[in-house]
Design an enzyme around this catalytic site. Structure first.
Site, mmCIF file in Angstrom:
data_model
loop_
_atom_site.group_PDB
_atom_site.id
_atom_site.type_symbol
_atom_site.label_atom_id
_atom_site.label_comp_id
_atom_site.label_asym_id
_atom_site.label_seq_id
_atom_site.Cartn_x
_atom_site.Cartn_y
_atom_site.Cartn_z
ATOM 1 N N ILE A 117 15.159 18.158 27.546
ATOM 2 C CA ILE A 117 15.149 18.472 28.966
ATOM 3 C C ILE A 117 13.691 18.737 29.338
ATOM 4 C CG2 ILE A 117 15.836 20.838 28.413
ATOM 5 C CD1 ILE A 117 17.108 20.968 31.208
ATOM 6 N N HIS A 118 13.123 17.856 30.137
ATOM 7 C CA HIS A 118 11.671 17.793 30.292
ATOM 8 C C HIS A 118 11.132 18.695 31.405
ATOM 9 C CE1 HIS A 118 11.703 14.363 27.543
ATOM 10 N NE2 HIS A 118 12.624 13.798 28.309
ATOM 11 N N ASP A 119 11.392 18.332 32.638
ATOM 12 C CA ASP A 119 10.682 18.919 33.774
ATOM 13 C C ASP A 119 10.872 20.417 33.972
ATOM 14 O OD1 ASP A 119 9.495 16.478 34.510
ATOM 15 O OD2 ASP A 119 11.323 15.874 35.547
#
Length: 313
Positions: free
Chosen positions: A241-243
């Protein structure tokens, strides 16, 4: 006082979660506005998705601006293969009633920075850096006024996710990333090296769903859709899960670790276009231009995210 931020974004499921995390934290973050940029999906969808998310968060008064429709010099590359046709597949959200603000997003960034005190506003970038580069090129005087650019983008040890050597946000507009990295503005980079340590496992998605609110159920649905691609690619216990790590770093920097290094963006080679070459071991004499984060307390990150999502409708 809450930290003043502008979010530049290309929603995208994980962008949406990052926006929700920021809007669930008003004591810590004062979101001045959201600028949508073309990236994960075209601009007509990213600005629509941003408006859908501010409504989900119960913040319809927050201005959403449309930014750049394409990268500085290259054709737009999108990622429907990850995010679905709408960019927010997996979410059951209505068409937004919030209108798009008429001011162009780049003008909003420039005007906000010129009106604020120097060092007052942080730019949080969750997509390609096109809008920020356009703002810096149009009004170079804003550079010393920016407190910091906190960006999700790049990679070094994890190399690439859209090509073997490039992370998606930088690959879409490497020239824009190069402008940012050469600007002299303080940069904190949340690369794949750190986001790949924050995995949305089934148990963590269940925890979002168990919150019992609309935001939790929507986040679980969105991430459940988008993670199918990365789970197949990486064969891990969950998908990265990046942002949201951008917002989590502003809220809890103690959860992260890294070092200041020089990061240079490759803009020429067809083989390594968009690669962020991080001198992590300081083997060159290039001056550091970014705080490159590489470590995260993933349990602490998900505890923070779950606690804040519980505050939303």
């Amino acid at each position: 006082m809450p930290r003043k931020i502008i979010i530049d974004t290309d929603p995208g499921q994980d962008d949406a979660v990052a926006i929700l995390l920021a809007l669930a934290s008003p004591d810590d973050l004062d979101v001045l506005g959201i600028v949508a940029v073309a990236g994960n999906v075209p601009l007509a969808l990213t600005e629509r998705n941003a408006r859908r998310i501010v409504e989900l968060a119960g913040r319809p008064e927050l201005p959403v601006h449309a930014g750049a429709v394409r990268p500085l010099v290259r054709p737009l590359v999108t990622a429907e293969h990850v995010h679905g046709r709408t960019g927010l597949d997996g979410a059951d959200l209505p068409e937004p009633e919030v209108p798009l603000h008429p001011q162009h997003g780049v003008d909003f960034i420039v005007d906000t920075l010129l009106a604020a005190e120097p060092g007052e506003v942080t730019l949080c970038t969750l997509g390609p850096l096109t809008d920020v580069a356009l703002a810096l090129n149009r009004a170079p005087e804003i550079a010393p006024r920016i407190r910091e650019i906190v960006m999700m983008g790049g990679a070094y040890f994890e190399v690439g996710n859209i090509t073997p050597t490039a992370e998606f946000n930088v690959y879409v507009d490497p020239e824009a990333a190069d402008v940012v990295m050469r600007s002299g503005v303080p940069v904190t980079m949340l690369p794949l090296d750190v986001t790949h340590r924050a995995l949305a496992t089934p148990a963590r998605l269940d925890a979002f769903r168990a919150l019992g609110n609309r935001a939790g159920a929507t986040v679980a649905g969105m991430l459940g859709f988008s993670e199918r691609f990365d789970k197949e690619k990486y064969a891990g216990a969950g998908a990265p899960i990046h942002d949201p790590n951008v917002i989590a770093w502003l809220l809890r920097p103690d959860l992260y670790g890294g070092r200041r290094v020089n990061v240079t963006v490759e803009c020429a080679s067809p083989l390594t276009l968009g690669m962020t070459v991080a001198d992590y071991w300081r083997v060159t004499k290039r001056e550091p231009n970014a705080l490159f984060l590489r470590e995260v307390d993933d349990a602490g990150f998900f505890a923070l995210l779950t606690e804040r999502l519980a505050r939303l409708p």
